[in-house]
Design a protein around this motif. Structure first.
Motif, short mmCIF file in Angstrom:
data_model
loop_
_atom_site.label_atom_id
_atom_site.label_comp_id
_atom_site.label_asym_id
_atom_site.label_seq_id
_atom_site.Cartn_x
_atom_site.Cartn_y
_atom_site.Cartn_z
N VAL A 137 -10.91 -2.68 20.25
CA VAL A 137 -12.14 -3.44 20.52
C VAL A 137 -13.19 -2.52 21.15
CG1 VAL A 137 -13.14 -5.28 21.95
CG2 VAL A 137 -11.03 -5.70 20.67
N ARG A 138 -12.76 -1.64 22.03
CA ARG A 138 -13.69 -0.69 22.66
C ARG A 138 -14.29 0.24 21.61
NH1 ARG A 138 -10.22 1.63 25.84
NH2 ARG A 138 -10.27 -0.10 27.32
N GLU A 139 -13.47 0.72 20.68
CA GLU A 139 -13.97 1.59 19.61
C GLU A 139 -14.97 0.84 18.73
OE1 GLU A 139 -14.82 4.45 16.94
OE2 GLU A 139 -13.70 4.80 18.79
N LEU A 140 -14.79 -0.47 18.59
CA LEU A 140 -15.67 -1.29 17.76
C LEU A 140 -16.83 -1.89 18.55
CD1 LEU A 140 -12.86 -3.20 15.78
CD2 LEU A 140 -14.26 -1.31 14.93
N HIS A 141 -16.97 -1.43 19.80
CA HIS A 141 -18.07 -1.89 20.67
C HIS A 141 -18.09 -3.41 20.84
CE1 HIS A 141 -19.74 2.16 19.38
NE2 HIS A 141 -19.59 2.25 20.69
N GLY A 142 -16.91 -3.97 21.07
CA GLY A 142 -16.83 -5.38 21.45
C GLY A 142 -16.56 -6.37 20.34
N GLU A 143 -16.32 -5.90 19.12
CA GLU A 143 -16.00 -6.83 18.02
C GLU A 143 -14.74 -7.62 18.38
OE1 GLU A 143 -14.69 -6.34 13.36
OE2 GLU A 143 -16.33 -5.10 14.10
N LYS A 144 -14.79 -8.94 18.22
CA LYS A 144 -13.64 -9.79 18.56
C LYS A 144 -12.56 -9.63 17.48
CE LYS A 144 -16.36 -13.35 20.93
NZ LYS A 144 -17.71 -12.81 20.65
N ILE A 145 -11.31 -9.65 17.93
CA ILE A 145 -10.18 -9.51 17.00
C ILE A 145 -9.16 -10.61 17.27
CG2 ILE A 145 -8.29 -8.04 16.22
CD1 ILE A 145 -9.95 -5.62 16.86
N ASP A 146 -8.89 -11.41 16.24
CA ASP A 146 -7.85 -12.45 16.31
C ASP A 146 -6.64 -11.94 15.53
OD1 ASP A 146 -9.77 -14.00 17.56
OD2 ASP A 146 -10.29 -15.12 15.74
N ILE A 147 -5.48 -11.91 16.18
CA ILE A 147 -4.25 -11.44 15.53
C ILE A 147 -3.29 -12.62 15.42
CG2 ILE A 147 -2.35 -9.79 15.61
CD1 ILE A 147 -4.12 -8.09 17.50
N ILE A 148 -2.88 -12.93 14.19
CA ILE A 148 -1.95 -14.04 13.98
C ILE A 148 -0.72 -13.56 13.20
CG2 ILE A 148 -3.87 -15.69 13.96
CD1 ILE A 148 -3.15 -16.07 10.90
N ARG A 149 0.30 -14.38 13.22
CA ARG A 149 1.54 -14.07 12.48
C ARG A 149 1.42 -14.58 11.04
NH1 ARG A 149 5.72 -12.96 15.38
NH2 ARG A 149 4.86 -14.21 17.09
N TRP A 150 1.66 -13.69 10.07
CA TRP A 150 1.67 -14.11 8.66
C TRP A 150 2.89 -14.98 8.42
CZ3 TRP A 150 4.74 -13.83 4.37
CH2 TRP A 150 4.13 -14.07 3.15
N GLN A 151 2.70 -16.10 7.68
CA GLN A 151 3.79 -17.04 7.46
C GLN A 151 3.84 -17.49 6.02
OE1 GLN A 151 4.28 -20.05 10.72
NE2 GLN A 151 2.33 -19.21 11.45
N ASP A 152 5.05 -17.77 5.52
CA ASP A 152 5.23 -18.33 4.18
C ASP A 152 4.78 -19.78 4.13
OD1 ASP A 152 6.32 -16.21 2.59
OD2 ASP A 152 8.17 -16.37 3.75
N ASP A 153 4.99 -20.50 5.23
CA ASP A 153 4.58 -21.90 5.32
C ASP A 153 3.06 -21.95 5.36
OD1 ASP A 153 3.83 -24.46 6.15
OD2 ASP A 153 5.59 -24.71 7.43
N ILE A 154 2.43 -22.36 4.25
CA ILE A 154 0.98 -22.28 4.14
C ILE A 154 0.27 -23.17 5.16
CG2 ILE A 154 0.81 -24.01 2.31
CD1 ILE A 154 -1.37 -20.84 2.85
N GLN A 155 0.84 -24.32 5.47
CA GLN A 155 0.19 -25.20 6.45
C GLN A 155 0.18 -24.56 7.84
OE1 GLN A 155 2.14 -29.04 6.02
NE2 GLN A 155 0.60 -29.70 4.54
N ALA A 156 1.31 -23.97 8.22
CA ALA A 156 1.39 -23.30 9.52
C ALA A 156 0.46 -22.08 9.54
CB ALA A 156 2.83 -22.87 9.81
N TYR A 157 0.38 -21.39 8.40
CA TYR A 157 -0.46 -20.20 8.29
C TYR A 157 -1.95 -20.57 8.42
CZ TYR A 157 -2.16 -15.76 6.25
OH TYR A 157 -2.79 -14.56 6.02
N ILE A 158 -2.35 -21.64 7.74
CA ILE A 158 -3.74 -22.10 7.83
C ILE A 158 -4.08 -22.52 9.26
CG2 ILE A 158 -5.30 -23.97 7.15
CD1 ILE A 158 -4.01 -23.81 4.34
N ALA A 159 -3.15 -23.26 9.90
CA ALA A 159 -3.38 -23.70 11.28
C ALA A 159 -3.55 -22.50 12.21
CB ALA A 159 -2.22 -24.58 11.75
N ALA A 160 -2.73 -21.46 12.02
CA ALA A 160 -2.84 -20.26 12.84
C ALA A 160 -4.14 -19.52 12.56
CB ALA A 160 -1.64 -19.34 12.58
N ALA A 161 -4.56 -19.48 11.28
CA ALA A 161 -5.77 -18.77 10.90
C ALA A 161 -7.01 -19.41 11.50
CB ALA A 161 -5.90 -18.73 9.38
#
Length: 223
Positions: A137-161
């Motif tokens: 984030v410091r290298e990107l001068h403050g750009e926000k980063i959201d990190i989520i777990r990739w999932q096979d369950d598309i509903q859970a994946y969409i909710a996390a996204a």
């Protein structure tokens, strides 16, 4: 020089800001110069002559003055490269970035997955006390980063996204890759995001068209 840098396409290189030409930054890379076009810069970033700079090698082409190395800091590959440099588990291939969506200078969402179930893919990317992601984030001068777990369950994946919004229900049309997402009224603006950014990035990350609808919270029946 052309051959040398052709082999670096897709990698991150470091250099020094040398001069400015019509809005482009000319970067000293040692044996040659790189061009960081205005269109490949992160919005609002400012540099001075002599500043150190990291960038993604987008392309190498033969120009009138020899090899031209085209650089980018706005490309999604720049994010992938930074995480590979910062997170040993990604560099070693244990943790993979399965999907990435970015609006340079503002926000990035990435979905990660681990080959080894004992390795926490999200924790590896965040680092102890958030040190790894904070460095990026410091290298990107403050750009926000959201990190989520990739999932096979598309509903859970969409909710996390769609995080940080809390999702109520998701109805999917698998043939059209469309999902209707229901949230409570108080979560609607969070799910959509400023100027639609959160749902737009979540849609790109998952590869699904996401339609957000609000519903009032279910009243609690008296006991």
């Amino acid at each position: 020089i052309f051959t040398e840098f052709q082999g670096l396409v897709g990698d991150i290189v470091s250099g020094t800001v040398h001069r400015f030409e019509r809005g482009d930054i000319i970067v000293e890379l040692g044996r040659t110069e790189g061009i960081l076009p205005k269109t490949e810069r992160i919005p609002y970033e400012e540099y001075q002559q002599g500043d150190r700079i990291q960038a993604y090698v987008l392309a190498v082409r033969k120009g009138v003055r020899g090899a031209e190395v085209i650089l980018s800091r706005a490309h999604e590959g720049f994010i992938r490269g930074l995480f590979s440099l910062e997170v040993p588990e990604i560099a070693d291939g244990i943790v993979e970035i399965r999907a990435l969506a970015r609006e340079a200078g503002d926000r990035t969402k990435l979905a990660v997955w681990s080959k080894d179930e004992k390795i926490d893919c999200v924790g590896s990317c965040v680092g102890m006390r958030g040190t790894r992601v904070k460095n990026i984030v410091r290298e990107l001068h403050g750009e926000k980063i959201d990190i989520i777990r990739w999932q096979d369950d598309i509903q859970a994946y969409i909710a996390a996204a769609l995080a940080p919004a809390q999702i109520g229900a998701i109805a999917i049309r698998e043939d059209a890759k469309q999902a209707q997402v229901t949230v409570t009224d108080d979560q609607l603006s969070l799910a959509i995001g400023k100027k639609g950014q959160n749902v737009r990035l979540a849609s790109k990350l998952t590869g699904w068209q996401l339609d957000i609808h609000s519903a009032p919270p279910t009243p609690i029946a008296p006991t």
